[in-house]
Design an enzyme around this catalytic site. Sequence first.
Site, PDB file in Angstrom:
ATOM      1  N   ASP A  80       0.807  -1.223   0.000  1.00  0.00           N
ATOM      2  CA  ASP A  80       0.000   0.000   0.000  1.00  0.00           C
ATOM      3  C   ASP A  80       0.843   1.278   0.000  1.00  0.00           C
ATOM      4  O   ASP A  80       1.898   1.335   0.622  1.00  0.00           O
ATOM      5  CB  ASP A  80      -0.898  -0.030   1.243  1.00  0.00           C
ATOM      6  CG  ASP A  80      -2.099   0.882   1.116  1.00  0.00           C
ATOM      7  OD1 ASP A  80      -2.613   1.027   0.000  1.00  0.00           O
ATOM      8  OD2 ASP A  80      -2.530   1.440   2.142  1.00  0.00           O
ATOM      9  N   HIS A  81       0.345   2.300  -0.687  1.00  0.00           N
ATOM     10  CA  HIS A  81       0.972   3.632  -0.694  1.00  0.00           C
ATOM     11  C   HIS A  81       2.458   3.594  -1.022  1.00  0.00           C
ATOM     12  O   HIS A  81       3.281   4.162  -0.290  1.00  0.00           O
ATOM     13  CB  HIS A  81       0.748   4.351   0.647  1.00  0.00           C
ATOM     14  CG  HIS A  81      -0.622   4.946   0.759  1.00  0.00           C
ATOM     15  ND1 HIS A  81      -1.024   6.025   0.007  1.00  0.00           N
ATOM     16  CD2 HIS A  81      -1.683   4.605   1.523  1.00  0.00           C
ATOM     17  CE1 HIS A  81      -2.277   6.324   0.316  1.00  0.00           C
ATOM     18  NE2 HIS A  81      -2.704   5.471   1.215  1.00  0.00           N
ATOM     19  N   HIS A 175      -7.040  10.169   6.024  1.00  0.00           N
ATOM     20  CA  HIS A 175      -6.281   9.163   6.777  1.00  0.00           C
ATOM     21  C   HIS A 175      -6.145   9.560   8.251  1.00  0.00           C
ATOM     22  O   HIS A 175      -6.158  10.746   8.591  1.00  0.00           O
ATOM     23  CB  HIS A 175      -4.868   9.025   6.209  1.00  0.00           C
ATOM     24  CG  HIS A 175      -4.811   8.393   4.854  1.00  0.00           C
ATOM     25  ND1 HIS A 175      -4.587   9.103   3.716  1.00  0.00           N
ATOM     26  CD2 HIS A 175      -4.948   7.098   4.464  1.00  0.00           C
ATOM     27  CE1 HIS A 175      -4.572   8.281   2.663  1.00  0.00           C
ATOM     28  NE2 HIS A 175      -4.798   7.055   3.093  1.00  0.00           N
ATOM     29  N   HIS A 203      -9.955   5.382   0.860  1.00  0.00           N
ATOM     30  CA  HIS A 203      -8.914   5.396   1.892  1.00  0.00           C
ATOM     31  C   HIS A 203      -9.432   6.184   3.084  1.00  0.00           C
ATOM     32  O   HIS A 203     -10.344   6.989   2.954  1.00  0.00           O
ATOM     33  CB  HIS A 203      -7.636   6.042   1.348  1.00  0.00           C
ATOM     34  CG  HIS A 203      -6.871   5.152   0.416  1.00  0.00           C
ATOM     35  ND1 HIS A 203      -5.583   4.754   0.663  1.00  0.00           N
ATOM     36  CD2 HIS A 203      -7.222   4.562  -0.748  1.00  0.00           C
ATOM     37  CE1 HIS A 203      -5.173   3.973  -0.326  1.00  0.00           C
ATOM     38  NE2 HIS A 203      -6.145   3.838  -1.200  1.00  0.00           N
ATOM     39  N   GLY A 204      -8.844   5.940   4.253  1.00  0.00           N
ATOM     40  CA  GLY A 204      -9.246   6.694   5.432  1.00  0.00           C
ATOM     41  C   GLY A 204     -10.623   6.298   5.940  1.00  0.00           C
ATOM     42  O   GLY A 204     -11.323   7.095   6.561  1.00  0.00           O
ATOM     43  N   SER A 206     -11.488   4.507   8.403  1.00  0.00           N
ATOM     44  CA  SER A 206     -11.621   4.452   9.869  1.00  0.00           C
ATOM     45  C   SER A 206     -12.391   5.635  10.415  1.00  0.00           C
ATOM     46  O   SER A 206     -13.041   5.528  11.456  1.00  0.00           O
ATOM     47  CB  SER A 206     -10.233   4.425  10.527  1.00  0.00           C
ATOM     48  OG  SER A 206      -9.545   3.255  10.203  1.00  0.00           O
ATOM     49  N   ASN A 225     -10.456   0.758   2.662  1.00  0.00           N
ATOM     50  CA  ASN A 225      -9.177   0.636   3.378  1.00  0.00           C
ATOM     51  C   ASN A 225      -9.329   1.068   4.834  1.00  0.00           C
ATOM     52  O   ASN A 225      -9.788   2.185   5.100  1.00  0.00           O
ATOM     53  CB  ASN A 225      -8.124   1.525   2.726  1.00  0.00           C
ATOM     54  CG  ASN A 225      -7.555   0.927   1.447  1.00  0.00           C
ATOM     55  OD1 ASN A 225      -8.098  -0.019   0.898  1.00  0.00           O
ATOM     56  ND2 ASN A 225      -6.456   1.489   0.995  1.00  0.00           N
ATOM     57  N   VAL A 226      -8.890   0.195   5.736  1.00  0.00           N
ATOM     58  CA  VAL A 226      -9.030   0.465   7.165  1.00  0.00           C
ATOM     59  C   VAL A 226      -7.677   0.244   7.854  1.00  0.00           C
ATOM     60  O   VAL A 226      -7.120  -0.852   7.788  1.00  0.00           O
ATOM     61  CB  VAL A 226     -10.071  -0.488   7.800  1.00  0.00           C
ATOM     62  CG1 VAL A 226     -10.216  -0.203   9.293  1.00  0.00           C
ATOM     63  CG2 VAL A 226     -11.417  -0.378   7.092  1.00  0.00           C
ATOM     64  N   THR A 228      -6.372   2.930  10.781  1.00  0.00           N
ATOM     65  CA  THR A 228      -6.378   3.589  12.088  1.00  0.00           C
ATOM     66  C   THR A 228      -7.309   2.911  13.093  1.00  0.00           C
ATOM     67  O   THR A 228      -6.989   2.843  14.285  1.00  0.00           O
ATOM     68  CB  THR A 228      -6.770   5.072  11.907  1.00  0.00           C
ATOM     69  OG1 THR A 228      -5.825   5.659  10.997  1.00  0.00           O
ATOM     70  CG2 THR A 228      -6.740   5.832  13.212  1.00  0.00           C
TER      71      THR A 228
HETATM   72 ZN   LIG Z   1      -4.494   5.232   2.203  1.00  0.00          ZN
END
Ligand SMILES: [Zn+2]
Length: 275
Positions: A80-81, A175, A203-204, A206, A225-226, A228
């Site tokens: 990722d990233h 994020h 993304h982000g 959470s 995408n999880v 945090t």
């Molecule tokens: Zn991300």
Amino acid sequence: MPLVHTRELITAGRAICAFNVITVEHAEAIAAGAEAANRPAVLQISENAVKFHGGRLGPIAAATAAVATASSARLSLHLDHVEDESLLRQAHAHGFTSVMFDASKLPYGDNVKATAEAARWGHEREMWVEAELGRVGGKAGDAHTPGVRTDPAEAAAYVADTAVDALAVAVGSTHAMTERTATLDHSLIAALRDAVPVPLVLHGSSGVPDTELRRAVTAGMTKINVGTALNKAFTGAVRAFLEAHPSTTDPRKYLTPARAAMTDTVAGFLRMTNV
Ligand SMILES: [Zn+2]
């Protein structure tokens, strides 16, 4: 069971959650949570997590792959990233079937050029390549950019010009949010879904409340995408244990509730997005 290709999980017609692995306990919790919810999941390791492990991808990737193959859940490995091209080029050899190449900091033209090259490289190795357009923001070192949004027409052109397999879009999430207070731009999600021919990635997640997340999934957001939320569960459990047992020295004492808290979080996201 053997690792599944990320493409198989993403294109199965349902939303799929991808959870960030930092420690082996994260990987174990994701596998256990997927088993508990009877749902597939993606285990993803970010470039920042690789940096935490001394810049070495091999050990944490091997441990994560071993945890995944020992599980009865259908799981895949995603890198990722990735901004560092030398890390990108290690992905295939370590069992990753997908990678998110993040050139979103670059001006549009440079982003297209670098991402098209990353996609070409990945496709030669049967890998599935995700990229980002419009900055989601909030990663370590980032300026907070909550107002940034992905433009649907630009997103369609970007996907055509880069040949990426999925697109991370900026629709209101950020994020590293520790409170679930984000409001998503649902009309933008619908416009992106109509304009972009590949799966969309949030993304982000959470920081996004359940109702907002379910609406986003229903509107066509495919990969959630999880990261945090797992770390909040982990650290909260460790903190509570150590406050109650200040003389503890054995890490197994506090990592056991920390892993269990992450397992519950994973299962919760998997059940909640099963719409
Ligand atoms: Zn991300």
